[in-house]
Motif scaffolding. Structure first.
Motif, PDB file in Angstrom:
ATOM      1  N   GLY A  16       0.803  -1.222   0.000  1.00  0.00           N
ATOM      2  CA  GLY A  16       0.000   0.000   0.000  1.00  0.00           C
ATOM      3  C   GLY A  16       0.830   1.262   0.000  1.00  0.00           C
ATOM      4  O   GLY A  16       0.284   2.360   0.006  1.00  0.00           O
ATOM      5  N   SER A  19       0.127   4.072  -2.516  1.00  0.00           N
ATOM      6  CA  SER A  19      -1.106   4.861  -2.419  1.00  0.00           C
ATOM      7  C   SER A  19      -1.310   5.332  -0.984  1.00  0.00           C
ATOM      8  O   SER A  19      -2.420   5.384  -0.479  1.00  0.00           O
ATOM      9  CB  SER A  19      -2.298   4.018  -2.857  1.00  0.00           C
ATOM     10  OG  SER A  19      -2.394   2.884  -2.021  1.00  0.00           O
ATOM     11  N   ARG A  20      -0.203   5.606  -0.310  1.00  0.00           N
ATOM     12  CA  ARG A  20      -0.379   5.896   1.113  1.00  0.00           C
ATOM     13  C   ARG A  20      -0.311   7.379   1.445  1.00  0.00           C
ATOM     14  O   ARG A  20       0.160   7.749   2.521  1.00  0.00           O
ATOM     15  CB  ARG A  20       0.600   5.094   1.960  1.00  0.00           C
ATOM     16  CG  ARG A  20       2.044   5.492   1.833  1.00  0.00           C
ATOM     17  CD  ARG A  20       2.933   4.531   2.593  1.00  0.00           C
ATOM     18  NE  ARG A  20       4.306   4.894   2.353  1.00  0.00           N
ATOM     19  CZ  ARG A  20       4.968   5.746   3.118  1.00  0.00           C
ATOM     20  NH1 ARG A  20       4.402   6.302   4.146  1.00  0.00           N
ATOM     21  NH2 ARG A  20       6.208   6.047   2.833  1.00  0.00           N
ATOM     22  N   GLY A  28       1.828   3.054   6.568  1.00  0.00           N
ATOM     23  CA  GLY A  28       0.458   2.660   6.271  1.00  0.00           C
ATOM     24  C   GLY A  28      -0.214   1.873   7.379  1.00  0.00           C
ATOM     25  O   GLY A  28      -1.281   1.303   7.179  1.00  0.00           O
ATOM     26  N   CYS A  38      -5.784   8.993   6.956  1.00  0.00           N
ATOM     27  CA  CYS A  38      -6.380   8.751   5.637  1.00  0.00           C
ATOM     28  C   CYS A  38      -7.549   9.679   5.359  1.00  0.00           C
ATOM     29  O   CYS A  38      -8.122   9.637   4.272  1.00  0.00           O
ATOM     30  CB  CYS A  38      -6.845   7.303   5.547  1.00  0.00           C
ATOM     31  SG  CYS A  38      -8.130   6.898   6.755  1.00  0.00           S
ATOM     32  N   LYS A  53      -9.128  -1.443   1.567  1.00  0.00           N
ATOM     33  CA  LYS A  53      -8.742  -0.776   0.311  1.00  0.00           C
ATOM     34  C   LYS A  53      -7.285  -1.042  -0.025  1.00  0.00           C
ATOM     35  O   LYS A  53      -6.926  -1.235  -1.175  1.00  0.00           O
ATOM     36  CB  LYS A  53      -8.982   0.731   0.428  1.00  0.00           C
ATOM     37  CG  LYS A  53     -10.456   1.087   0.374  1.00  0.00           C
ATOM     38  CD  LYS A  53     -10.646   2.566   0.075  1.00  0.00           C
ATOM     39  CE  LYS A  53     -12.111   2.940   0.132  1.00  0.00           C
ATOM     40  NZ  LYS A  53     -12.352   4.330   0.515  1.00  0.00           N
ATOM     41  N   LYS A  54      -6.411  -1.018   0.974  1.00  0.00           N
ATOM     42  CA  LYS A  54      -4.986  -1.178   0.681  1.00  0.00           C
ATOM     43  C   LYS A  54      -4.544  -2.630   0.680  1.00  0.00           C
ATOM     44  O   LYS A  54      -3.659  -3.030  -0.060  1.00  0.00           O
ATOM     45  CB  LYS A  54      -4.132  -0.417   1.719  1.00  0.00           C
ATOM     46  CG  LYS A  54      -4.247   1.082   1.558  1.00  0.00           C
ATOM     47  CD  LYS A  54      -3.381   1.853   2.515  1.00  0.00           C
ATOM     48  CE  LYS A  54      -2.416   1.018   3.254  1.00  0.00           C
ATOM     49  NZ  LYS A  54      -1.579   1.726   4.176  1.00  0.00           N
TER      50      LYS A  54
END
Ligand code: HEM
Length: 196
Positions: A16, A19-20, A28, A38, A53-54
């Motif tokens: 992740g 996209s962290r 993360g 987040c 999601k991650k």
């Protein structure tokens, strides 16, 4: 479990990591307390942002994994999520060197200090679920908003209640989810890892 994971070079290599945004600084991992990095406005949304999601875990797996907090403790010097820290003087009443918490009833807690989620925090069982009311009523036990979400959110609650009632179901689901967590996104050497 498959063994032989290759160590990552740093947080940027964690699952992740690409996209962290908003997770900087902890690779993360979930935040114990709001405000959530987040941007989630509820603890349940935060748990799903991180674990679903991650990482691809469903509600049942999130609840099972959270049962890891049956053991261990938090320290003010590490996460800063509680006022209890290193040594007897800063310990909670459950983590002093005089506490009898070993399963075999022998003396010793390892290093004194910190604050656990459960009274018998050196024994892995389902007491995180079955005795959560102890934690809610005792300011020397942890119960974060993310713990609270697990028995109040409609998607999490059925699994929480099931594990409270059935320790074997918890153990079986925990083992599967822990294996998935442990192997997720990892590179193994030799390829495919070592199976024991
Ligand atoms: C559900 C979201 C989670 C949150 C918000 C959370 C938060 C925390 C925090 C704040 C600590 C204390 C760290 C310190 O001060 O040293 C902690 C410790 C710990 N966590 Fe979690 N955690 C989560 C999920 C998990 C998962 C999925 C696992 C493993 C499957 C896990 C296993 C542990 C263990 C074993 C400790 C104790 C470490 C020790 O005794 O040194 N946690 N967690």
């Amino acid at each position: 479990m498959v063994y032989g994971r290759v160590a990552v070079a740093g947080p940027q290599d964690c699952v992740g990591a690409t996209s962290r945004q908003g997770f900087a600084g902890n690779a993360g991992l979930p935040d114990a307390l709001p405000p959530f990095g987040c941007g989630a406005t509820t603890p349940a949304e935060h748990l799903r942002n991180v674990f679903t999601k991650k990482m691809g875990f469903n509600d049942q797996e999130i609840v099972a994994l959270s049962g890891a907090h049956t053991v261990g403790r938090a320290f003010k010097e590490r996460s800063g999520a509680c006022p209890f820290g290193y040594g007897d003087a800063s310990a909670s009443k459950h983590t002093k060197s005089t506490c009898k918490v070993r399963k075999d009833n022998a003396d010793g807690v390892g290093m004194a200090g910190g604050c656990p989620w459960t009274k018998n925090w050196l024994t892995f069982d389902n007491s995180y679920f079955s005795r959560y009311k102890d934690a809610m009523a005792d300011d020397n036990l942890l119960w974060f908003p993310t713990d609270e979400a697990l028995h109040t959110d409609p998607g999490f609650k059925p699994h929480f209640d099931k594990y409270a009632a059935d320790q074997n179901a918890f153990f079986a689901d925990y083992a599967r989810a822990h294996k998935k967590l442990s192997e997720l996104g990892a590179k193994f050497e030799p390829q495919g890892g070592v199976k024991i």
